[in-house]
Write a protein that holds these residues in place. Structure first.
Motif, PDB file in Angstrom:
ATOM      1  N   SER A  47       0.804  -1.223   0.000  1.00  0.00           N
ATOM      2  CA  SER A  47       0.000   0.000   0.000  1.00  0.00           C
ATOM      3  C   SER A  47       0.835   1.271   0.000  1.00  0.00           C
ATOM      4  O   SER A  47       1.951   1.311   0.516  1.00  0.00           O
ATOM      5  CB  SER A  47      -0.954   0.010   1.200  1.00  0.00           C
ATOM      6  N   GLY A  72      -2.504   6.412  -1.402  1.00  0.00           N
ATOM      7  CA  GLY A  72      -3.916   6.327  -1.778  1.00  0.00           C
ATOM      8  C   GLY A  72      -4.734   5.449  -0.844  1.00  0.00           C
ATOM      9  O   GLY A  72      -5.960   5.524  -0.817  1.00  0.00           O
ATOM     10  N   GLY A 105      -3.222   2.002  -3.961  1.00  0.00           N
ATOM     11  CA  GLY A 105      -2.935   3.427  -3.724  1.00  0.00           C
ATOM     12  C   GLY A 105      -1.481   3.813  -3.824  1.00  0.00           C
ATOM     13  O   GLY A 105      -1.039   4.713  -3.122  1.00  0.00           O
ATOM     14  N   SER A 106      -0.748   3.144  -4.670  1.00  0.00           N
ATOM     15  CA  SER A 106       0.641   3.552  -4.901  1.00  0.00           C
ATOM     16  C   SER A 106       0.852   3.733  -6.385  1.00  0.00           C
ATOM     17  O   SER A 106       0.447   2.889  -7.185  1.00  0.00           O
ATOM     18  CB  SER A 106       1.628   2.511  -4.382  1.00  0.00           C
ATOM     19  N   SER A 107       1.485   4.831  -6.763  1.00  0.00           N
ATOM     20  CA  SER A 107       1.733   5.065  -8.182  1.00  0.00           C
ATOM     21  C   SER A 107       3.007   4.343  -8.633  1.00  0.00           C
ATOM     22  O   SER A 107       3.382   4.419  -9.793  1.00  0.00           O
ATOM     23  CB  SER A 107       1.810   6.557  -8.461  1.00  0.00           C
ATOM     24  N   ASN A 162      -5.512   1.539  -8.089  1.00  0.00           N
ATOM     25  CA  ASN A 162      -4.931   2.881  -7.942  1.00  0.00           C
ATOM     26  C   ASN A 162      -5.672   3.878  -8.817  1.00  0.00           C
ATOM     27  O   ASN A 162      -6.138   3.535  -9.895  1.00  0.00           O
ATOM     28  CB  ASN A 162      -3.439   2.854  -8.339  1.00  0.00           C
ATOM     29  N   ARG A 163      -5.761   5.104  -8.347  1.00  0.00           N
ATOM     30  CA  ARG A 163      -6.491   6.153  -9.061  1.00  0.00           C
ATOM     31  C   ARG A 163      -5.855   6.462 -10.424  1.00  0.00           C
ATOM     32  O   ARG A 163      -6.531   6.669 -11.417  1.00  0.00           O
ATOM     33  CB  ARG A 163      -6.499   7.411  -8.186  1.00  0.00           C
ATOM     34  N   THR A 183      -0.047   3.294 -13.478  1.00  0.00           N
ATOM     35  CA  THR A 183       1.265   3.001 -12.898  1.00  0.00           C
ATOM     36  C   THR A 183       2.115   2.316 -13.970  1.00  0.00           C
ATOM     37  O   THR A 183       1.583   1.787 -14.952  1.00  0.00           O
ATOM     38  CB  THR A 183       1.173   2.051 -11.678  1.00  0.00           C
ATOM     39  N   ARG A 236      -9.734   1.090 -11.023  1.00  0.00           N
ATOM     40  CA  ARG A 236      -9.618   2.533 -10.820  1.00  0.00           C
ATOM     41  C   ARG A 236     -10.788   2.979  -9.951  1.00  0.00           C
ATOM     42  O   ARG A 236     -11.749   3.532 -10.436  1.00  0.00           O
ATOM     43  CB  ARG A 236      -9.701   3.277 -12.159  1.00  0.00           C
TER      44      ARG A 236
END
Ligand SMILES: [Zn+2]
Length: 253
Positions: free
Chosen positions: A22, A25, A195-197, A221-222, A225, A236
Motif C-alpha cells: 500500500s 492512496g 494506492g501507490s503510483s 490505484n487512481r 502506474t 480505478r
C-alpha cells in the motif's frame, strides 16, 4: 457483485497467499493527504536532509518544528473501510501480510497485527536513537519535550541524536525492513497494490519480486502506474470501497 471483484476473490482463494502493498492512496479516505501532492506540507517547510539532521542542532530544530505541524493529523486519523477490510481478512487467515509505504500506523489500527505489517518508510509514532543504543520512545513524548523548550531532544540513555523512524530525504531505507518486504512480496500470490503510483524507488520495485516468483499482480490505484500492463486485474476506484467488497466476497458476510 462486481465481476472483477469476484475475479480478484478467486485469485486470492486459488493463490498461495495474499499480500497487500500500500501507498498514500490507501489513507486518503482517512483524511491523510499525500504529502508529496501540491499544497502539501513540503511547500511550507524546507525539507531537512538526513546528513544535515545528523550534523546540526539547527537542522534538528527545523525538523522537530515541522513534526509539530505534521504529527497531530496522524493522531486524529482513523482506519477507513479498506484498512478494516484487511483486518478482517487477516483475522480469517486470508491475508499473509502488508508492505506499506505509509507512516500512519493505520493498517495496525485497522486490525492487521504489527508482526504482519512491514513499514518500509517507518512510522511517525516511533522515535529511536540514531546511535543504535536501542533506545526507543513515542514521538509524542519527544515532541512534548521539544514544545517545553528542549530544542534538541537527546537520547536519555546515551545522549545520542533522536529521530522519528520515518525515512527522511537523503536517508537510506532500513535494510532489515526492506529484506522482510522483499521476502513477503516474493511469497505473494496474488499481490494487490493499493494506492501507490509505484514511482518511488526502491519500494516501488517490490511488486516486481512477486511477478518474478510467479505471483499474480492486481493494481488498485487512481492513476496509471508503470506496472499496469503486467497486472492481471486493474481497478480505478476508491481503495476503501473495493477492499471492503473483496472482503465481502471472500468472507461471504
Ligand atoms: Zn541512545
Amino acid at each position: 457483485m462486481d465481476q472483477k471483484i469476484m475475479d480478484l476473490a478467486r485469485l486470492v482463494e486459488q493463490g498461495r497467499g495474499l499480500v497487500v502493498f500500500s501507498g498514500a492512496g490507501m489513507s486518503t479516505e482517512s483524511g491523510i493527504p499525500d504529502y508529496r501532492s501540491p499544497g502539501g506540507i513540503w511547500e511550507r517547510h524546507r525539507p531537512v536532509m538526513y546528513p544535515e539532521f545528523k550534523a546540526h542542532a539547527w537542522a534538528r530544530e527545523d525538523y522537530w518544528r515541522f513534526y509539530q505541524e505534521w504529527f497531530p493529523g496522524f493522531g486524529q486519523a482513523a482506519p477507513n473501510a479498506g484498512h478494516r477490510a484487511l483486518g478482517r481478512l487477516h483475522a480469517a487467515g486470508l491475508l499473509r501480510g502488508v508492505v506499506t509505504q505509509n507512516v500512519d500506523g493505520l493498517h495496525q489500527a485497522g486490525g492487521v497485527p504489527s508482526s504482519a505489517v512491514v513499514e518500509v518508510h517507518g512510522n511517525v509514532f516511533d522515535t529511536a536513537c540514531l546511535n543504535g543504543c536501542g533506545h526507543q520512545e513515542p514521538t509524542a513524548e519527544v515532541l512534548e519535550r521539544f514544545t517545553r523548550g528542549d530544542k534538541d531532544p537527546a537520547c536519555p540513555g546515551c545522549g545520542g541524536v533522536l529521530k522519528p523512524t520515518t525515512i527522511s530525504f537523503g536517508q537510506n531505507l532500513d535494510p532489515t525492513a526492506l529484506e522482510r518486504a522483499a521476502q513477503l512480496c516474493a511469497s505473494a500470490n496474488p499481490l494487490i497494490v493499493v494506492g501507490s503510483s509505484l514511482v518511488v524507488t526502491p519500494a516501488a520495485e517490490l511488486p516486481l519480486a512477486a511477478l518474478a516468483a510467479g505471483g499474480a499482480l492486481a493494481i488498485l490505484n487512481r492513476d496509471p502506474t508503470p506496472l499496469d500492463e503486467r497486472a492481471a486485474l486493474l481497478f480505478r476506484r476508491p481503495a476503501g470501497e473495493a477492499l471492503d467488497a473483496l472482503a465481502g466476497a471472500l468472507l461471504k458476510n
